[in-house]
Design a protein around this motif. Structure first.
Motif, PDB file in Angstrom:
ATOM      1  N   PRO A 136       0.977  -1.100  -0.079  1.00 63.30           N
ATOM      2  CA  PRO A 136      -0.075   0.120  -0.012  1.00 63.30           C
ATOM      3  C   PRO A 136       0.938   1.226  -0.081  1.00 63.30           C
ATOM      4  CG  PRO A 136       0.185  -0.809   2.249  1.00 63.30           C
ATOM      5  CD  PRO A 136       1.037  -1.896   1.189  1.00 63.30           C
ATOM      6  N   ALA A 137       0.263   2.480   0.154  1.00 64.72           N
ATOM      7  CA  ALA A 137       1.099   3.690  -0.062  1.00 64.72           C
ATOM      8  C   ALA A 137       1.625   3.744   1.279  1.00 64.72           C
ATOM      9  CB  ALA A 137       0.168   4.888  -0.439  1.00 64.72           C
ATOM     10  N   THR A 138       1.227   3.144   2.377  1.00 64.93           N
ATOM     11  CA  THR A 138       1.986   3.443   3.662  1.00 64.93           C
ATOM     12  C   THR A 138       2.951   2.309   3.688  1.00 64.93           C
ATOM     13  OG1 THR A 138       0.046   1.750   4.256  1.00 64.93           O
ATOM     14  CG2 THR A 138      -0.314   4.239   4.846  1.00 64.93           C
ATOM     15  N   GLN A 139       3.393   1.721   2.862  1.00 67.71           N
ATOM     16  CA  GLN A 139       4.693   0.974   2.853  1.00 67.71           C
ATOM     17  C   GLN A 139       5.559   1.276   1.700  1.00 67.71           C
ATOM     18  OE1 GLN A 139       6.092  -0.956   5.269  1.00 67.71           O
ATOM     19  NE2 GLN A 139       4.108  -0.949   6.473  1.00 67.71           N
ATOM     20  N   ASP A 140       7.123   1.563   1.866  1.00 71.66           N
ATOM     21  CA  ASP A 140       7.816   1.645   1.058  1.00 71.66           C
ATOM     22  C   ASP A 140       9.277   1.179   1.288  1.00 71.66           C
ATOM     23  OD1 ASP A 140       9.211   3.465   2.846  1.00 71.66           O
ATOM     24  OD2 ASP A 140       8.567   5.198   1.872  1.00 71.66           O
ATOM     25  N   ILE A 141      10.194   1.472   0.510  1.00 69.48           N
ATOM     26  CA  ILE A 141      11.345   0.348   0.851  1.00 69.48           C
ATOM     27  C   ILE A 141      12.257   0.570   2.288  1.00 69.48           C
ATOM     28  CG2 ILE A 141      12.214   0.153  -1.428  1.00 69.48           C
ATOM     29  CD1 ILE A 141      14.453   1.988  -0.672  1.00 69.48           C
ATOM     30  N   ILE A 142      11.869   1.901   2.993  1.00 72.53           N
ATOM     31  CA  ILE A 142      12.237   2.366   3.924  1.00 72.53           C
ATOM     32  C   ILE A 142      11.480   1.620   5.174  1.00 72.53           C
ATOM     33  CG2 ILE A 142      12.721   4.254   5.537  1.00 72.53           C
ATOM     34  CD1 ILE A 142      13.576   5.978   3.310  1.00 72.53           C
ATOM     35  N   SER A 143      10.254   1.730   5.121  1.00 71.03           N
ATOM     36  CA  SER A 143       9.292   1.148   6.167  1.00 71.03           C
ATOM     37  C   SER A 143       9.561  -0.158   6.233  1.00 71.03           C
ATOM     38  CB  SER A 143       7.815   1.486   5.987  1.00 71.03           C
ATOM     39  OG  SER A 143       7.368   1.298   4.794  1.00 71.03           O
ATOM     40  N   MET A 144       9.582  -1.005   5.058  1.00 71.86           N
ATOM     41  CA  MET A 144       9.871  -2.471   4.879  1.00 71.86           C
ATOM     42  C   MET A 144      10.942  -2.889   5.437  1.00 71.86           C
ATOM     43  SD  MET A 144       7.857  -3.714   1.503  1.00 71.86           S
ATOM     44  CE  MET A 144       9.353  -3.009   0.442  1.00 71.86           C
ATOM     45  N   ALA A 145      11.981  -1.902   5.276  1.00 72.83           N
ATOM     46  CA  ALA A 145      13.292  -2.217   5.565  1.00 72.83           C
ATOM     47  C   ALA A 145      13.515  -2.131   7.093  1.00 72.83           C
ATOM     48  CB  ALA A 145      14.647  -1.438   5.105  1.00 72.83           C
ATOM     49  N   ALA A 146      12.834  -1.120   7.844  1.00 65.51           N
ATOM     50  CA  ALA A 146      12.794  -1.056   9.198  1.00 65.51           C
ATOM     51  C   ALA A 146      11.966  -2.258   9.662  1.00 65.51           C
ATOM     52  CB  ALA A 146      12.178   0.208   9.412  1.00 65.51           C
ATOM     53  N   ASN A 147      10.948  -2.576   9.395  1.00 65.06           N
ATOM     54  CA  ASN A 147      10.109  -3.817   9.797  1.00 65.06           C
ATOM     55  C   ASN A 147      10.885  -5.128   9.676  1.00 65.06           C
ATOM     56  OD1 ASN A 147       7.635  -2.432  10.438  1.00 65.06           O
ATOM     57  ND2 ASN A 147       7.106  -2.032   8.372  1.00 65.06           N
ATOM     58  N   ALA A 148      11.981  -5.284   8.685  1.00 61.73           N
ATOM     59  CA  ALA A 148      12.528  -6.323   8.700  1.00 61.73           C
ATOM     60  C   ALA A 148      13.924  -6.427   9.704  1.00 61.73           C
ATOM     61  CB  ALA A 148      13.223  -6.589   7.184  1.00 61.73           C
ATOM     62  N   VAL A 149      14.295  -5.215  10.100  1.00 58.83           N
ATOM     63  CA  VAL A 149      15.159  -5.108  11.134  1.00 58.83           C
ATOM     64  C   VAL A 149      14.232  -5.371  12.375  1.00 58.83           C
ATOM     65  CG1 VAL A 149      16.680  -3.540  12.308  1.00 58.83           C
ATOM     66  CG2 VAL A 149      16.763  -3.479   9.930  1.00 58.83           C
ATOM     67  N   ASP A 150      13.216  -4.780  12.496  1.00 56.67           N
ATOM     68  CA  ASP A 150      12.510  -4.852  13.678  1.00 56.67           C
ATOM     69  C   ASP A 150      12.290  -6.431  14.100  1.00 56.67           C
ATOM     70  OD1 ASP A 150      11.306  -3.882  15.941  1.00 56.67           O
ATOM     71  OD2 ASP A 150       9.293  -4.414  15.125  1.00 56.67           O
ATOM     72  N   ALA A 151      12.194  -7.329  12.986  1.00 56.09           N
ATOM     73  CA  ALA A 151      12.079  -8.820  13.224  1.00 56.09           C
ATOM     74  C   ALA A 151      13.608  -9.590  13.680  1.00 56.09           C
ATOM     75  CB  ALA A 151      11.528  -9.376  11.857  1.00 56.09           C
ATOM     76  N   LEU A 152      14.547  -8.662  13.669  1.00 51.13           N
ATOM     77  CA  LEU A 152      15.725  -9.449  14.243  1.00 51.13           C
ATOM     78  C   LEU A 152      15.759  -9.445  15.688  1.00 51.13           C
ATOM     79  CD1 LEU A 152      18.285  -7.495  11.668  1.00 51.13           C
ATOM     80  CD2 LEU A 152      17.945 -10.166  11.725  1.00 51.13           C
ATOM     81  N   PRO A 153      16.646 -10.282  16.248  1.00 52.52           N
ATOM     82  CA  PRO A 153      16.820 -10.287  17.644  1.00 52.52           C
ATOM     83  C   PRO A 153      17.544  -8.838  18.086  1.00 52.52           C
ATOM     84  CG  PRO A 153      17.569 -12.396  16.712  1.00 52.52           C
ATOM     85  CD  PRO A 153      17.305 -11.400  15.487  1.00 52.52           C
TER      86      PRO A 153
END
Length: 390
Positions: free
Chosen positions: A46-63
């Protein structure tokens, strides 16, 4: 000293399309999508996700313990950047609260960029063994509604911590790279979708994989039988089958490629992250993989650069890939009707720097795009009571 992937985090948007339903809406035989292309579902950003938000969410999934004061480098690889100057890595580091005493930058070379970042990070840790590096592949593949490439769209991000004594995959110092200037894929500045010659690009991919793997065998005296699994960049999963068939008819490697394709079948093409999504898929779906197994990885980025290298699975690797979180993320997604997908596809933040604002995203995502003001995008963090800039 072993150096490699110590942890993997993954994120894909909350929305997807069932490709059988899309095929019917486009007047196509569903087998063309599910068998001919090899895809079942397609993530929709959606417009509420771009490469920065997705990258940050992937980092948030790390320990969180893997992102401590040892971190010295942050790399974002993408061909879906939102700024021609400022690195996405800088914003990702701030959003996720990373140690600011780092070197942060982006890499661009089509779908190959994350591999360049991964091997650069390995060299950095080799020179600084007490340090770690963070490599994030984040992309949104868009080809247009009812276009020839529509079924090969997708979105997602893979984040990898690189360290000494890695707990997932020890990277071997055996990479063989090849570069050739070819006109198979472009996205000129200002265009929102690429110009691609699909048949030419497929032929180039297969030429690169046979040429580079052959050169690897000459330089390192290995054979296909030395590998427990072979992984490939997967713009669509049938491409991996074609690549493997060009190298071997091994039933064992074919079965493991099937396991390595499962997440891609559900998510679609994530450009720079596709190879590493395949690695994650293999480790999640093939329970016969063991510590000490050697995995070959082929990376390809149109334009074109290709590279083949290998890694050795570490003891206890299954405890460091976040499998439960991956399963939950995919299970919680919302299926879109075809009209809802088409509306979401067209409702993106416009090019330029005009102000824009979006309501909060109705999803479990921690980070989302809030809009744009004063020329720059701003982001929401659901763990904070106030949005950025308010």
């Amino acid at each position: 000293m072993d150096i490699g992937i110590d942890a993997i985090g993954f994120y894909t948007p909350h929305y997807y399309v069932d490709l059988v339903k899309l095929a019917k809406a486009r007047g196509d035989d569903p087998d063309k999508y599910t068998i001919g292309i090899g895809q079942d579902q397609m993530a929709v950003a959606p417009a509420t996700q771009d490469i920065i938000s997705m990258a940050a969410n992937a980092v948030d999934a790390l320990p969180s313990a893997r992102l401590d004061g040892r971190l010295g480098m942050v790399i974002v690889a993408s061909e879906s950047g939102v700024d021609e100057s400022k690195a996405a890595a800088i914003t990702v580091a701030r959003l996720t609260g990373l140690n600011p005493w780092v070197r942060a930058f982006d890499i661009k070379e089509a779908c190959y960029g994350a591999t360049a970042g991964l091997l650069m990070a390995r060299d950095y840790v080799a020179a600084h063994p007490t340090k770690t590096a963070l490599v994030i592949a984040s992309d949104i593949a868009r080809y247009g509604l009812a276009s020839g490439g529509e079924v090969t769209q997708g979105a997602g991000a893979v984040a990898m911590v690189i360290s000494a004594q890695p707990r997932v995959l020890a990277l071997q110092d055996d990479a063989v790279a090849y570069t050739e200037d070819i006109p198979d894929f472009f996205r000129p500045t200002g265009m929102t979708v690429p110009v691609v010659d699909g048949h030419y690009s497929t032929a180039a991919y297969l030429d690169f994989v046979t040429k580079i793997v052959g050169q690897h065998q000459v330089q390192y005296h290995d054979t296909i039988t030395d590998y427990a699994a072979l992984l490939f960049h997967l713009p669509f999963t049938k491409m991996g089958k074609k690549a493997l068939a060009a190298l071997t008819d091994s039933v064992r490697l074919g079965q493991r490629l099937t396991a390595a394709s499962q997440l891609s079948r559900q998510v679609g093409n994530i450009y720079t992250g596709s190879l590493y999504l395949s690695l994650l898929s293999l480790l999640c779906h093939d329970k016969t993989m063991q510590a000490g197994d050697r995995i070959g990885l082929f990376s390809y980025g149109s334009g074109a650069v290709g590279e083949f290298f290998s890694g050795i699975l570490a003891p206890g690797f299954a405890d460091h890939i976040g499998q439960a979180a991956v399963i939950q993320l995919l299970a919680e997604r919302e299926e879109l009707t075809i009209p809802a997908y088409e509306q979401m596809f067209n409702a993106q933040i416009p090019l330029g720097d005009a102000p824009a604002a979006f309501p909060p995203e109705n999803s479990p995502a921690r980070f989302t795009v809030g809009g744009r003001r004063d020329h720059a995008r701003w982001y929401r963090d659901t763990t904070k009571s106030m949005t950025e800039g308010d």
